[in-house]
Design a protein around this motif. Sequence first.
Motif, mmCIF file in Angstrom:
data_model
loop_
_atom_site.group_PDB
_atom_site.id
_atom_site.type_symbol
_atom_site.label_atom_id
_atom_site.label_comp_id
_atom_site.label_asym_id
_atom_site.label_seq_id
_atom_site.Cartn_x
_atom_site.Cartn_y
_atom_site.Cartn_z
ATOM 1 N N ARG A 121 0.717 -1.187 -0.094
ATOM 2 C CA ARG A 121 0.059 -0.079 -0.082
ATOM 3 C C ARG A 121 0.892 1.426 0.108
ATOM 4 O O ARG A 121 2.120 1.132 0.492
ATOM 5 C CB ARG A 121 -0.808 0.020 1.168
ATOM 6 N N THR A 122 0.206 1.988 -0.612
ATOM 7 C CA THR A 122 1.054 3.514 -0.935
ATOM 8 C C THR A 122 0.098 4.658 -0.060
ATOM 9 O O THR A 122 -1.086 4.689 -0.102
ATOM 10 C CB THR A 122 1.287 3.921 -2.101
ATOM 11 N N GLU A 123 0.906 5.509 0.450
ATOM 12 C CA GLU A 123 0.271 6.911 0.982
ATOM 13 C C GLU A 123 1.053 8.104 0.691
ATOM 14 O O GLU A 123 2.255 7.959 1.096
ATOM 15 C CB GLU A 123 0.060 6.461 2.575
ATOM 16 N N ARG A 144 8.948 -7.096 -7.421
ATOM 17 C CA ARG A 144 7.970 -6.450 -8.302
ATOM 18 C C ARG A 144 7.037 -5.619 -7.754
ATOM 19 O O ARG A 144 6.583 -4.625 -8.343
ATOM 20 C CB ARG A 144 7.527 -7.610 -9.165
ATOM 21 N N LEU A 145 6.528 -5.991 -6.623
ATOM 22 C CA LEU A 145 5.534 -5.203 -5.817
ATOM 23 C C LEU A 145 6.256 -3.761 -5.443
ATOM 24 O O LEU A 145 5.361 -2.797 -5.520
ATOM 25 C CB LEU A 145 4.786 -5.840 -4.646
ATOM 26 N N LEU A 146 7.365 -3.896 -4.821
ATOM 27 C CA LEU A 146 7.774 -2.593 -4.467
ATOM 28 C C LEU A 146 8.073 -1.832 -5.630
ATOM 29 O O LEU A 146 7.595 -0.536 -5.673
ATOM 30 C CB LEU A 146 9.235 -2.999 -4.004
ATOM 31 N N GLU A 147 8.653 -2.390 -6.641
ATOM 32 C CA GLU A 147 8.821 -1.353 -8.087
ATOM 33 C C GLU A 147 7.389 -0.971 -8.529
ATOM 34 O O GLU A 147 7.233 0.140 -8.774
ATOM 35 C CB GLU A 147 9.217 -2.428 -8.978
ATOM 36 N N HIS A 148 6.259 -1.476 -8.221
ATOM 37 C CA HIS A 148 5.117 -1.230 -8.591
ATOM 38 C C HIS A 148 4.481 -0.102 -7.960
ATOM 39 O O HIS A 148 4.212 1.161 -8.488
ATOM 40 C CB HIS A 148 4.088 -2.372 -8.747
ATOM 41 N N ASP A 203 3.279 12.765 -9.605
ATOM 42 C CA ASP A 203 4.287 13.971 -9.772
ATOM 43 C C ASP A 203 4.519 14.509 -8.428
ATOM 44 O O ASP A 203 3.513 14.571 -7.703
ATOM 45 C CB ASP A 203 3.754 14.795 -10.843
ATOM 46 N N GLY A 204 5.567 15.090 -8.158
ATOM 47 C CA GLY A 204 5.842 15.983 -7.234
ATOM 48 C C GLY A 204 6.442 15.175 -5.971
ATOM 49 O O GLY A 204 6.966 15.600 -4.916
ATOM 50 N N ILE A 205 6.294 13.827 -6.132
ATOM 51 C CA ILE A 205 6.956 12.891 -5.224
ATOM 52 C C ILE A 205 8.544 13.077 -5.082
ATOM 53 O O ILE A 205 8.863 12.684 -6.452
ATOM 54 C CB ILE A 205 6.229 11.441 -5.387
ATOM 55 N N ARG A 206 9.223 13.351 -4.233
ATOM 56 C CA ARG A 206 10.624 13.412 -4.330
ATOM 57 C C ARG A 206 11.281 12.252 -3.724
ATOM 58 O O ARG A 206 12.535 11.955 -3.968
ATOM 59 C CB ARG A 206 10.900 14.624 -3.193
ATOM 60 N N ALA A 207 10.641 11.456 -2.762
ATOM 61 C CA ALA A 207 11.414 10.283 -2.171
ATOM 62 C C ALA A 207 10.438 9.218 -1.764
ATOM 63 O O ALA A 207 9.131 9.657 -1.752
ATOM 64 C CB ALA A 207 11.983 10.659 -1.064
ATOM 65 N N TYR A 208 10.703 7.814 -1.559
ATOM 66 C CA TYR A 208 9.810 6.867 -1.040
ATOM 67 C C TYR A 208 10.425 6.633 0.322
ATOM 68 O O TYR A 208 11.759 6.672 0.542
ATOM 69 C CB TYR A 208 10.109 5.750 -1.831
ATOM 70 N N TYR A 245 15.469 -3.979 1.097
ATOM 71 C CA TYR A 245 15.382 -2.851 0.724
ATOM 72 C C TYR A 245 16.853 -2.240 0.387
ATOM 73 O O TYR A 245 16.846 -1.075 -0.504
ATOM 74 C CB TYR A 245 14.731 -2.132 2.190
ATOM 75 N N ARG A 246 17.615 -2.475 1.058
ATOM 76 C CA ARG A 246 18.970 -1.983 0.827
ATOM 77 C C ARG A 246 19.378 -1.920 -0.773
ATOM 78 O O ARG A 246 19.697 -1.337 -1.606
ATOM 79 C CB ARG A 246 20.062 -2.423 1.623
ATOM 80 N N ARG A 247 19.081 -3.414 -0.992
ATOM 81 C CA ARG A 247 19.413 -3.909 -2.435
ATOM 82 C C ARG A 247 18.483 -3.114 -3.419
ATOM 83 O O ARG A 247 18.893 -2.644 -4.691
ATOM 84 C CB ARG A 247 19.000 -5.283 -2.612
ATOM 85 N N ALA A 248 17.206 -2.575 -2.920
ATOM 86 C CA ALA A 248 16.258 -1.956 -3.704
ATOM 87 C C ALA A 248 16.997 -0.267 -3.711
ATOM 88 O O ALA A 248 16.040 0.536 -4.498
ATOM 89 C CB ALA A 248 14.984 -2.117 -3.399
#
Length: 389
Positions: free
Chosen positions: A306-308, A333-337, A344-349, A364-367
């Motif tokens: 999920r994303t917020e 693949r789910l993280l990439e998705h 737009d405007g998102i600067r970081a995850y 996560y480090r590898r990603a």
Amino acid sequence: MRIDVVSIFPDYLAPLDLSLLGKAREAGLLDVRVHDLRGFTHDRHRTVDDTPYGGGPGMVMKPEPWAEALGHVVAQGNPGGRPHLVIPGPGGTLFTQAIARRLAREPWLAFACGRYEGIDERVYEHAAHDLGLEVSVLSLGDYVLNGGEVAVLAMVEAIARLVPGVVGNAESLVEESHEDGLLEYPVYTRPQTWRGRQVPAVLLSGDHAAIDRWRHEQRLARTAARRPDLLHASHADADLEVRLAVPADAPELFTLTRACWVQEAQANDTLDIPALVEDYDTVRASLASTRTWVARRGGRLVGSVRTEQRGDELYVGRLMVAPDLQGQGLGRRLLEHAESTAPDGIRAYRLLTGAGSVANLRRYRRAGYRPVPGEPSIPGTVELVKRRR
Ligand code: JD8
């Protein structure tokens, strides 16, 4: 882990005394016992084979010596304990890293090394039904060996090295081929220039995010070139449907969440984790307040994330893959998705995981994610962030 091996060529298993496995045996991490099948014969010629019923080439291994050998092995165990019996054979299920991982969780394995044309079929039935053993017939690969010993050597090494403590830095276990469905990246060491050949500059850059990205691209490229079947396998999910969750997904999502967070509770030695204590209504309600993505294969809910959006950051959470499907690249693949859905405007995850969730932290480090310095917002967790490119 205890490992028993029965063979008419016990010396064939001598390599199990060497190197890491030898040290693991000395350290008591592995208890490996090799038994000579001829020790369970009673005739002067110590006969273990006879002509095949129905005619045909070669000889077949007699059932009685095997029954006595397996009976002896089982009798040596702790009361009520039984080994998982592995019988290598060219007609068996293909041995894979996933099977190695599953068998590495077993406390006791026994291996029966056949020779000649094979073992009398009634031995398989006797082991399963009379001795009550779980029996797995496994093949090392689609080629023919003369017996099971070489297969047992390979299987024992692949399994035993996954036993905690056998391989010094467990770190290296994660990056390996077949661990997450991709082949490994190329490796280099000194000298920087060797016979006129250079080390790729990115590896000398010190930019770990760039190094991780380059290594990941190398893994994808190699897998596509050498093992497209693996790539297709991880993309077999061509039938993998990833879409926004709807209320009808809530029951399965609630159940999958509970299943996936058991290992996080174990890794962090606490049950006090929101994903583990939230009730069904909370999960259902969360579908309205967050963008929850579900991944289905063949109709089965196999993963979710999920994303917020919070300001110019996209919070990625509740990344989960059904425990039996982990290690196939679905989580990646789910993280990439999730990242690809960033407006737009998102600067970081940004994401959060348990400080004890070592495997997650590595992935996560590898990603390309890096721990946020300082005290975490929630004790016992690690917050990670990744700049959007
Ligand atoms: C066990 C006897 C030899 C096999 C007649 C040659 C595994 N991937 C694999 N290839 N071959 C084996 C294997 C071969 C074995 C035995 C495993 C016991 N043989 C037989 C059938 C044809 N001879 C294997 N794992």
